[in-house]
Design a protein around this motif. Structure first.
Motif, mmCIF file in Angstrom:
data_model
loop_
_atom_site.group_PDB
_atom_site.id
_atom_site.type_symbol
_atom_site.label_atom_id
_atom_site.label_comp_id
_atom_site.label_asym_id
_atom_site.label_seq_id
_atom_site.Cartn_x
_atom_site.Cartn_y
_atom_site.Cartn_z
ATOM 1 N N ASN A 399 0.843 -1.201 0.000
ATOM 2 C CA ASN A 399 0.000 0.000 0.000
ATOM 3 C C ASN A 399 0.873 1.242 0.000
ATOM 4 O O ASN A 399 1.819 1.363 0.774
ATOM 5 C CB ASN A 399 -0.886 0.009 1.253
ATOM 6 C CG ASN A 399 -1.682 1.305 1.359
ATOM 7 O OD1 ASN A 399 -2.361 1.705 0.421
ATOM 8 N ND2 ASN A 399 -1.579 1.955 2.511
ATOM 9 N N TYR A 400 0.531 2.210 -0.849
ATOM 10 C CA TYR A 400 1.306 3.453 -0.930
ATOM 11 C C TYR A 400 0.466 4.673 -0.579
ATOM 12 O O TYR A 400 0.918 5.802 -0.750
ATOM 13 C CB TYR A 400 1.889 3.620 -2.348
ATOM 14 C CG TYR A 400 2.871 2.515 -2.675
ATOM 15 C CD1 TYR A 400 4.176 2.555 -2.208
ATOM 16 C CD2 TYR A 400 2.472 1.411 -3.411
ATOM 17 C CE1 TYR A 400 5.071 1.541 -2.489
ATOM 18 C CE2 TYR A 400 3.359 0.379 -3.704
ATOM 19 C CZ TYR A 400 4.650 0.454 -3.236
ATOM 20 O OH TYR A 400 5.542 -0.562 -3.504
ATOM 21 N N TRP A 401 -0.745 4.471 -0.092
ATOM 22 C CA TRP A 401 -1.635 5.574 0.215
ATOM 23 C C TRP A 401 -1.624 5.888 1.708
ATOM 24 O O TRP A 401 -1.423 4.999 2.527
ATOM 25 C CB TRP A 401 -3.063 5.231 -0.209
ATOM 26 C CG TRP A 401 -3.227 5.163 -1.702
ATOM 27 C CD1 TRP A 401 -3.048 4.084 -2.496
ATOM 28 C CD2 TRP A 401 -3.561 6.251 -2.560
ATOM 29 N NE1 TRP A 401 -3.255 4.409 -3.809
ATOM 30 C CE2 TRP A 401 -3.580 5.741 -3.882
ATOM 31 C CE3 TRP A 401 -3.862 7.592 -2.353
ATOM 32 C CZ2 TRP A 401 -3.879 6.544 -4.978
ATOM 33 C CZ3 TRP A 401 -4.168 8.377 -3.445
ATOM 34 C CH2 TRP A 401 -4.179 7.857 -4.736
ATOM 35 N N PRO A 402 -1.865 7.171 2.088
ATOM 36 C CA PRO A 402 -1.992 7.484 3.522
ATOM 37 C C PRO A 402 -3.070 6.622 4.166
ATOM 38 O O PRO A 402 -4.058 6.254 3.516
ATOM 39 C CB PRO A 402 -2.391 8.977 3.518
ATOM 40 C CG PRO A 402 -1.865 9.507 2.220
ATOM 41 C CD PRO A 402 -1.973 8.381 1.249
ATOM 42 N N ASP A 403 -2.910 6.329 5.425
ATOM 43 C CA ASP A 403 -3.864 5.459 6.106
ATOM 44 C C ASP A 403 -5.269 6.051 6.107
ATOM 45 O O ASP A 403 -6.259 5.321 6.095
ATOM 46 C CB ASP A 403 -3.408 5.219 7.558
ATOM 47 C CG ASP A 403 -2.111 4.419 7.618
ATOM 48 O OD1 ASP A 403 -1.833 3.674 6.648
ATOM 49 O OD2 ASP A 403 -1.376 4.547 8.613
ATOM 50 N N GLU A 404 -5.358 7.400 6.108
ATOM 51 C CA GLU A 404 -6.670 8.045 6.166
ATOM 52 C C GLU A 404 -7.308 8.236 4.793
ATOM 53 O O GLU A 404 -8.447 8.722 4.697
ATOM 54 C CB GLU A 404 -6.552 9.423 6.835
ATOM 55 C CG GLU A 404 -5.987 9.388 8.246
ATOM 56 C CD GLU A 404 -4.453 9.509 8.247
ATOM 57 O OE1 GLU A 404 -3.907 9.908 9.289
ATOM 58 O OE2 GLU A 404 -3.820 9.214 7.201
#
Length: 440
Positions: A399-404
């Motif tokens: 995963n490369y997206w912010p957690d939020e």
């Protein structure tokens, strides 16, 4: 006071002398004689209705050169019995305006209202334009301004709100033919042109009646053994310089037309507008920049070579200069127009930029944070990072997206050109990403 201004009262125009320029001798004496603007001067037109009512409102006459703006203003004053006071914004300043307004106020006291005609009104600055407002509002003058520039850009909103904008059209072939016929009747003989040359003369006027009559007068001024054909006419008359101001509306209209013809995949129309700008003196590098913009906005990854064509054209033009290098610009133009089209990257960029502005403070996930120090590693920076080249198919599925922020889909490739292959690649990666075991 009445004696002081008696000499300034409007009188019926006297016929011009026989040696006056042809355009002056043919100047319309009534609104009905004005050609090409029947949508305004006819019974159902805005001007026709105002004249029939005997009451004028202030107005801005917007149109190309040689379409009758000054003539219409003068005839309007005669038609409704107003004093005609012309000034030019090119040659007038604050002192001239004060004098005109003072004279108009004095005439108003005597019961004679003034039509103030301001030629090239867009050349007055904003403060000068504001100076008209009180005199227009109190009825001291009925303002008729003439401009070749878009009033929306050049005139104050306050002035525009008090004046009706009336658009004059370029004179069409029928109107220009009528002017030639009037000239022939005035001179008493036909133009020394064959039919093809007559058509070429009308086309060369580019909708400008004044220019046409000047050319007609030149043709009448010499004795020719036989009628000219188009080639002979071209050799005899000076070539008309294209009307084109690089910082005015004409510039933006043509570049808009060029870009949209490319977007619409009409190579011939795109070449036409490119030629219009180059022959009028547009800077070739400006056109190359706009073509490059079209390459990334409207062709995009449907044909990645489009961008390379534009950059190569710029290099070729730098190397060859004008006029030889202009062929490279034309080649890039044709390539763009005939290429498959996609604005998917353009749309993706806007969506990504919008998302970034809305979520600009979110941290990337810890596994891809930079961890140059021990402290940063100790608090979890970089923990669990998977080096994709070590994974099967060089793909970890991390995963490369912010957690939020859940994964977004900004880029939606089309099925056109090279983007069809890109869509297949993205589907291939997505399939493997979804096949990865959950990392929860």
């Amino acid at each position: 006071m009445a004696d002081l201004f008696a000499g300034l009262e409007p009188t019926a125009p006297s016929p011009p002398p026989l040696d006056a320029p042809l355009a002056d001798r043919l100047r319309p004496r009534t609104l009905a004689e004005v050609v090409g603007q029947e949508h305004l001067t006819g019974p159902d037109g805005a001007i026709g209705r105002m004249v029939a009512a005997g009451r004028l409102s202030s107005m801005i006459l917007w149109g190309p050169p040689g379409t009758g703006k000054t003539t219409i203003a003068r005839l309007l004053a005669d038609a409704v019995g107003l004093r005609f006071a012309p000034i030019s914004a090119v040659f007038s300043g604050v002192a001239d305006l004060k004098k005109v307004f003072a004279e108009a106020r004095d005439h108003a006291r005597l019961g004679k209202r003034t039509l103030l005609f301001v030629d090239e009104i867009h050349r007055f600055n904003r403060a000068q334009q504001d100076g008209f407002l009180p005199y227009v509002e109190d009825g001291t003058v009925t303002l008729v301004g003439a401009t070749t520039e878009n009033p929306s850009f050049e005139l104050n909103a306050a002035l525009l709100s008090r004046a009706q904008v009336l658009i004059l059209h370029r004179l069409g072939s029928a109107a220009l033919e009528e002017l030639i016929a009037r000239a022939e009747a005035e001179v008493g003989r036909g133009l020394p042109l064959d039919n093809a040359a007559r058509d070429a003369l009308i086309a060369s006027a580019d909708g400008d009646g004044r220019f046409l009559l000047n050319q007609v007068e030149t043709l009448f001024s010499v004795a020719l053994d036989q009628p000219l054909d188009p080639a002979g006419l071209s050799a005899f008359l000076q070539r008309r310089v294209a009307v084109y101001d690089k910082d005015r509306e004409g510039h933006y209209n043509l570049i808009s037309a060029l870009h949209k013809a490319i977007r619409g995949s009409d190579a011939n129309a795109a070449l036409y507008y490119l030629a219009r700008m180059l022959t009028a003196g547009e800077e070739p590098l400006y056109l190359l920049r706009r073509l490059t913009r079209a390459a990334v906005e409207d062709v995009g990854l449907a044909d990645p070579q489009a961008l390379q064509q534009c950059l190569a054209a710029k290099e070729a033009y730098d190397f060859l200069g004008s006029p030889e290098g202009e062929l490279a610009i034309a080649q890039a133009c044709v390539y763009l127009a005939t290429a498959p089209k996609s604005n998917a990257v353009y749309a993706a960029q806007k969506a990504a930029w919008r998302s970034a502005r809305e979520t600009g403070s979110l941290m990337p996930p810890a596994n891809i944070l930079n961890a140059p120090t021990k402290l940063m590693r100790d608090i979890g920076y970089g923990k669990g990072y998977e080096y994709d080249h070590d994974a099967e198919d060089a793909f970890s599925g991390a995963n490369y997206w912010p957690d939020e922020l859940p994964p977004q889909r900004y880029y939606q490739p089309t099925e056109r050109g090279f983007e069809k292959r890109i869509a297949e690649r993205m589907a291939w990666w997505d399939e493997r990403r979804h096949a990865q075991p959950s990392r929860d």
